[in-house]
Design a protein around this motif. Structure first.
Motif, PDB file in Angstrom:
ATOM      1  N   TRP A  29       0.846  -1.196   0.000  1.00  0.00           N
ATOM      2  CA  TRP A  29       0.000   0.000   0.000  1.00  0.00           C
ATOM      3  C   TRP A  29       0.882   1.246   0.000  1.00  0.00           C
ATOM      4  CZ3 TRP A  29      -5.375  -0.290  -0.066  1.00  0.00           C
ATOM      5  CH2 TRP A  29      -6.042   0.934   0.037  1.00  0.00           C
ATOM      6  N   PHE A  30       0.902   1.945  -1.153  1.00  0.00           N
ATOM      7  CA  PHE A  30       1.669   3.177  -1.293  1.00  0.00           C
ATOM      8  C   PHE A  30       0.789   4.348  -0.871  1.00  0.00           C
ATOM      9  CE2 PHE A  30       3.536   0.236  -4.301  1.00  0.00           C
ATOM     10  CZ  PHE A  30       4.900   0.457  -4.200  1.00  0.00           C
ATOM     11  N   THR A  31       1.198   5.072   0.157  1.00  0.00           N
ATOM     12  CA  THR A  31       0.446   6.240   0.606  1.00  0.00           C
ATOM     13  C   THR A  31       1.374   7.453   0.660  1.00  0.00           C
ATOM     14  OG1 THR A  31      -0.869   7.194   2.417  1.00  0.00           O
ATOM     15  CG2 THR A  31       0.851   5.633   3.039  1.00  0.00           C
ATOM     16  N   GLY A  32       0.826   8.610   0.376  1.00  0.00           N
ATOM     17  CA  GLY A  32       1.611   9.845   0.371  1.00  0.00           C
ATOM     18  C   GLY A  32       0.865  10.928  -0.372  1.00  0.00           C
ATOM     19  N   LYS A  38       3.770   7.863  -5.959  1.00  0.00           N
ATOM     20  CA  LYS A  38       3.120   6.582  -5.686  1.00  0.00           C
ATOM     21  C   LYS A  38       2.902   5.770  -6.948  1.00  0.00           C
ATOM     22  CE  LYS A  38      -0.352   8.653  -3.842  1.00  0.00           C
ATOM     23  NZ  LYS A  38       0.205  10.024  -4.038  1.00  0.00           N
ATOM     24  N   SER A  39       2.260   6.361  -7.940  1.00  0.00           N
ATOM     25  CA  SER A  39       1.970   5.630  -9.181  1.00  0.00           C
ATOM     26  C   SER A  39       3.248   5.291  -9.935  1.00  0.00           C
ATOM     27  CB  SER A  39       1.041   6.463 -10.075  1.00  0.00           C
ATOM     28  OG  SER A  39      -0.216   6.658  -9.449  1.00  0.00           O
ATOM     29  N   ALA A  42       4.903   2.401  -8.058  1.00  0.00           N
ATOM     30  CA  ALA A  42       4.103   1.186  -8.186  1.00  0.00           C
ATOM     31  C   ALA A  42       4.274   0.582  -9.576  1.00  0.00           C
ATOM     32  CB  ALA A  42       2.636   1.487  -7.898  1.00  0.00           C
ATOM     33  N   ASP A  60      -4.614   1.733  -9.117  1.00  0.00           N
ATOM     34  CA  ASP A  60      -4.205   3.136  -9.062  1.00  0.00           C
ATOM     35  C   ASP A  60      -5.402   4.018  -8.741  1.00  0.00           C
ATOM     36  OD1 ASP A  60      -2.001   5.227  -9.883  1.00  0.00           O
ATOM     37  OD2 ASP A  60      -3.868   5.877 -10.837  1.00  0.00           O
ATOM     38  N   ALA A 103      -1.879   2.151  -5.058  1.00  0.00           N
ATOM     39  CA  ALA A 103      -1.300   3.499  -5.031  1.00  0.00           C
ATOM     40  C   ALA A 103      -2.412   4.517  -4.801  1.00  0.00           C
ATOM     41  CB  ALA A 103      -0.567   3.785  -6.339  1.00  0.00           C
ATOM     42  N   HIS A 128       5.240   4.391   3.017  1.00  0.00           N
ATOM     43  CA  HIS A 128       4.975   5.832   3.086  1.00  0.00           C
ATOM     44  C   HIS A 128       5.956   6.567   2.183  1.00  0.00           C
ATOM     45  CE1 HIS A 128       4.998   9.814   5.531  1.00  0.00           C
ATOM     46  NE2 HIS A 128       4.240   9.906   4.456  1.00  0.00           N
ATOM     47  N   LEU A 129       5.432   7.225   1.158  1.00  0.00           N
ATOM     48  CA  LEU A 129       6.271   8.084   0.334  1.00  0.00           C
ATOM     49  C   LEU A 129       6.367   9.432   1.046  1.00  0.00           C
ATOM     50  CD1 LEU A 129       5.778   5.742  -1.612  1.00  0.00           C
ATOM     51  CD2 LEU A 129       5.809   7.409  -3.459  1.00  0.00           C
TER      52      LEU A 129
END
Length: 219
Positions: A29-32, A38-39, A42, A60, A103, A128-129
């Motif tokens: 799970w990419f969050t930021g 994020k995209s 990913a 996405d 993302a 976490h980005l």
């Protein structure tokens, strides 16, 4: 009505799916903030997983809002429902044995925690980005920060809507300081450490990775 709905057990087990795929299932799970990368990350990670022969699927934020979540806006209630639906979809994909790359800005901590509770222990991997707002705003790939600063776009995360950063993510990545390649290497190492990927898994012969996308400007 719910008392008349009974869970139907499946005959194929997660262990059988893992044996078939040659790797474990997970939801990465990419969050930021918007513009954090994020995209981009990913997509780069999925290209790397494909080259390794791993089975994955990328969800996405913008793409999902063209279909499944096309009826939702950007109020706090709609944002929570957006993440709830994505959590359920991610759970199904992971149950099928895939490595899911999600993302999403997903600004609220409790919503991300709710997704984690849907999955078996250890299957939710929060990334976490942690890229500074100034860098994200300078990139502004979709022109959204410019609109938010001009007042023509409201409820925009980081400007007039809150972003709650993860307290203990599995990994923090600052794309103002790291290249895409460095981030992907860190992610692959984490997946090996978590036993999602077997250690030292090599690129499939004949496969090639996509050219590294740009994440700029860098601090």
């Amino acid at each position: 009505m719910t008392q008349n709905i009974v869970w139907h057990p499946q005959g194929v087990t997660p262990e059988q799916r893992r044996a078939l795929n040659g790797h474990g299932a997970a939801v990465i799970w990419f969050t930021g903030l918007s513009g954090a990368g994020k995209s981009t990350l990913a997509n780069a990670l999925e290209a790397r997983l494909l080259a390794m022969g791993a089975h994955s699927y990328l969800l996405d934020g913008d793409n999902v809002r063209h279909g499944l979540n096309g009826d939702l806006g950007f109020s706090e209630v709609d944002r929570r429902e957006n993440i709830r639906r994505i959590g359920e979809v991610s759970r199904l994909f992971a149950d099928a044995g895939l490595i899911v790359l999600a993302a999403f800005i997903s600004p609220y901590r409790q919503d991300r925690e709710a997704v984690a509770r849907l999955l078996p222990p250890g299957q939710f991997i929060e990334i976490h980005l942690d890229t500074p707002l100034s860098t994200c705003e300078q990139r502004d790939p979709k022109g959204l920060y410019r609109k938010a600063r001009a007042g023509t776009l409201t409820q925009f995360t980081g400007i007039d809507a809150e972003y709650q950063a993860p307290e203990k993510p599995a990994l923090r990545l600052n794309t103002a300081q790291m290249t895409v390649a460095e981030c992907v290497e860190a992610l692959i190492a984490l997946l090996e450490q978590r036993a999602v990927l077997p250690a030292g898994r090599q690129t499939v012969r004949g496969s090639s990775e996509a050219a590294e996308p740009a994440l700029s400007p860098k601090a």
